[in-house]
Structures are given as C-alpha cells and as structure tokens.
Design a protein around this motif. Structure first.
Motif, PDB file in Angstrom:
ATOM      1  N   TYR A  20       8.706  -5.633  -5.947  1.00 28.08           N
ATOM      2  CA  TYR A  20       8.915  -5.411  -7.377  1.00 28.08           C
ATOM      3  C   TYR A  20       8.830  -3.937  -7.765  1.00 28.08           C
ATOM      4  O   TYR A  20       9.255  -3.564  -8.853  1.00 28.08           O
ATOM      5  CB  TYR A  20       7.914  -6.227  -8.193  1.00 28.08           C
ATOM      6  CG  TYR A  20       8.110  -7.714  -8.021  1.00 28.08           C
ATOM      7  CD1 TYR A  20       9.248  -8.341  -8.515  1.00 28.08           C
ATOM      8  CD2 TYR A  20       7.184  -8.482  -7.344  1.00 28.08           C
ATOM      9  CE1 TYR A  20       9.442  -9.691  -8.344  1.00 28.08           C
ATOM     10  CE2 TYR A  20       7.371  -9.845  -7.169  1.00 28.08           C
ATOM     11  CZ  TYR A  20       8.498 -10.438  -7.671  1.00 28.08           C
ATOM     12  OH  TYR A  20       8.694 -11.778  -7.500  1.00 28.08           O
ATOM     13  N   SER A  53      14.810  -9.780 -12.976  1.00 32.94           N
ATOM     14  CA  SER A  53      15.987  -8.917 -12.861  1.00 32.94           C
ATOM     15  C   SER A  53      15.914  -8.005 -11.638  1.00 32.94           C
ATOM     16  O   SER A  53      16.941  -7.622 -11.084  1.00 32.94           O
ATOM     17  CB  SER A  53      16.177  -8.092 -14.134  1.00 32.94           C
ATOM     18  OG  SER A  53      15.147  -7.147 -14.268  1.00 32.94           O
ATOM     19  N   LYS A  54      14.692  -7.650 -11.209  1.00 32.67           N
ATOM     20  CA  LYS A  54      14.531  -6.798 -10.022  1.00 32.67           C
ATOM     21  C   LYS A  54      14.832  -7.556  -8.735  1.00 32.67           C
ATOM     22  O   LYS A  54      15.292  -6.970  -7.769  1.00 32.67           O
ATOM     23  CB  LYS A  54      13.102  -6.246  -9.935  1.00 32.67           C
ATOM     24  CG  LYS A  54      12.745  -5.204 -10.940  1.00 32.67           C
ATOM     25  CD  LYS A  54      13.106  -3.842 -10.489  1.00 32.67           C
ATOM     26  CE  LYS A  54      12.019  -3.180  -9.691  1.00 32.67           C
ATOM     27  NZ  LYS A  54      12.273  -1.768  -9.511  1.00 32.67           N
TER      28      LYS A  54
END
Length: 85
Positions: A20, A53-54
């Motif tokens: 992340y 989204s990552k």
C-alpha cells in the motif's frame, strides 16, 4: 551530498504492508491521532477507498472489502479505535 528531506527507504521504519505504500501508512498514522471516533471512522473509510485504488486486483476476491478492513487493522498496529465493520 546531503539534501534535507531525502533519505533512503532502508533508513526509514519498515512498513507493515508495503503493497500500500508509505503514503497510506502515513494516513493510517494520522487517523489514529484524530480526536473523535466519528472523525477516525470517516478517515478510515477514505483510507480503505484509497487502498482499493492502490491495489485494484484485490477486487478479484469475493470478500475484498473485509480484507481491506483487516489490512487497515494490521497497518494501524491494532491501535485505531473505531467501530469496525
């Protein structure tokens, strides 16, 4: 040459979940310090959206939302005081 603000990742503290990135970890650290439970929960929801989204391939799992919340719990060092989903 020593430039202020530039340092090697090897000299920084290790990330609990490096997939992340350091930005998400900084957001988690900030969320832990927020004064009210409502603010922390709102921030946590935003962090989970950013985590999704990552790492978009996590959506392939059937229970990916729970997995993201579990990862947030681990990244916070079990210190984030919110009502967990």
């Amino acid at each position: 040459m020593n430039i202020k603000g530039l340092d090697y990742n090897t000299k920084r503290e290790a990330l609990s979940m490096p997939e992340y990135g350091r930005e998400i970890q900084k957001m988690v650290d900030l969320a832990i310090q927020l004064p009210t439970k409502e603010e922390r929960l709102c921030c946590a929801k935003s962090i989970v959206k950013m985590m999704e989204s990552k790492v978009p391939q996590i959506r392939e799992n059937a229970d990916y939302k729970q997995t993201l919340w579990d990862h947030l719990y681990l990244m916070s060092g079990k210190a984030l005081d919110i009502d967990w989903p």
